[in-house]
Design a protein around this motif. Structure first.
Motif, PDB file in Angstrom:
ATOM      1  N   THR A   1       0.828  -1.200   0.000  1.00 37.36           N
ATOM      2  CA  THR A   1       0.000   0.000   0.000  1.00 37.36           C
ATOM      3  C   THR A   1       0.867   1.257   0.000  1.00 37.36           C
ATOM      4  O   THR A   1       0.774   2.104   0.879  1.00 37.36           O
ATOM      5  N   CYS A   2       1.732   1.340  -0.992  1.00 34.24           N
ATOM      6  CA  CYS A   2       2.607   2.501  -1.120  1.00 34.24           C
ATOM      7  C   CYS A   2       3.057   2.628  -2.570  1.00 34.24           C
ATOM      8  O   CYS A   2       2.719   1.790  -3.401  1.00 34.24           O
ATOM      9  N   TRP A   3       3.799   3.667  -2.867  1.00 36.46           N
ATOM     10  CA  TRP A   3       4.421   3.810  -4.177  1.00 36.46           C
ATOM     11  C   TRP A   3       5.926   3.900  -3.970  1.00 36.46           C
ATOM     12  O   TRP A   3       6.403   4.222  -2.881  1.00 36.46           O
TER      13      TRP A   3
ATOM     14  N   THR B   1       9.837   7.053  -1.927  1.00 33.41           N
ATOM     15  CA  THR B   1       8.679   6.259  -1.542  1.00 33.41           C
ATOM     16  C   THR B   1       7.858   7.016  -0.503  1.00 33.41           C
ATOM     17  O   THR B   1       8.354   7.949   0.122  1.00 33.41           O
ATOM     18  N   ASN B   2       6.623   6.595  -0.320  1.00 36.20           N
ATOM     19  CA  ASN B   2       5.823   7.131   0.776  1.00 36.20           C
ATOM     20  C   ASN B   2       5.706   6.113   1.907  1.00 36.20           C
ATOM     21  O   ASN B   2       5.064   6.377   2.909  1.00 36.20           O
ATOM     22  N   PHE B   3       6.347   4.954   1.772  1.00 38.56           N
ATOM     23  CA  PHE B   3       6.383   3.956   2.845  1.00 38.56           C
ATOM     24  C   PHE B   3       7.332   4.472   3.921  1.00 38.56           C
ATOM     25  O   PHE B   3       8.392   5.007   3.616  1.00 38.56           O
ATOM     26  N   LYS B   4       7.002   4.315   5.157  1.00 40.09           N
ATOM     27  CA  LYS B   4       7.770   4.891   6.262  1.00 40.09           C
ATOM     28  C   LYS B   4       8.944   3.992   6.661  1.00 40.09           C
ATOM     29  O   LYS B   4       8.956   3.363   7.702  1.00 40.09           O
TER      30      LYS B   4
ATOM     31  N   GLN C   1      11.889  10.417   1.246  1.00 38.83           N
ATOM     32  CA  GLN C   1      10.473  10.522   1.581  1.00 38.83           C
ATOM     33  C   GLN C   1      10.018  11.972   1.516  1.00 38.83           C
ATOM     34  O   GLN C   1       9.007  12.340   2.072  1.00 38.83           O
TER      35      GLN C   1
ATOM     36  N   ARG D   1       4.573  11.708  -5.282  1.00 38.45           N
ATOM     37  CA  ARG D   1       4.674  10.651  -6.294  1.00 38.45           C
ATOM     38  C   ARG D   1       4.883  11.213  -7.705  1.00 38.45           C
ATOM     39  O   ARG D   1       5.801  10.790  -8.411  1.00 38.45           O
TER      40      ARG D   1
END
Length: 137
Positions: A50-52, A62-65, A74, A78
């Protein structure tokens, strides 16, 4: 270079524990994309989902932490990351990860913005990024 090789070289081998690495990019990519890892500030085990993600030889956005120590950017949105990667002239991978597992066969490298490939679970959307309104701005 194929998608799994590119992905593992620039992202995967930073994340996959060394005891699980086989040095076969396809096997390692499949393992990483279904594995739960402690890679966030919360220290909880999570899958990369559930990220890009935009992967280039110079940087990964990425937007994943992820933990800051991994060196992933970060600080970009996108669309900005995709445009910057495609306009750089370097190969890149554009990923849109959902809740389902991706596999190594879902990873494709974009070499030309006229045939940009957005990879997601089980499908690839190919489009001409140079036709986007924001390409020249």
């Amino acid at each position: 270079m194929n998608g799994p090789d590119f992905f593992m070289r620039h992202v995967g081998y930073r994340l996959l524990p060394t005891d699980q690495q086989t040095q076969d990019a396809v096997t390692d990519a499949d393992t990483l994309l279904r594995l739960s890892l402690t890679i966030q500030k919360s220290k909880k085990q999570r899958r990369i989902q559930t990220c890009w993600m935009v992967v280039t030889p110079q940087w990964v956005a990425t937007n994943f932490k992820f933990l800051p120590a991994l060196g992933f950017r970060q600080d970009m949105e996108r669309k900005t990351a995709i445009k910057e990667a495609l306009q750089s002239g370097d190969p890149c991978i554009l990923l849109a990860l959902g809740k389902r597992n991706m596999t190594a066969r879902d990873l494709f490298v974009t070499y030309d913005p006229r045939a940009a490939r957005l990879c997601s679970e089980g499908k690839v959307h190919t489009y001409d990024a140079t036709q986007e309104k924001t390409w020249t701005s």
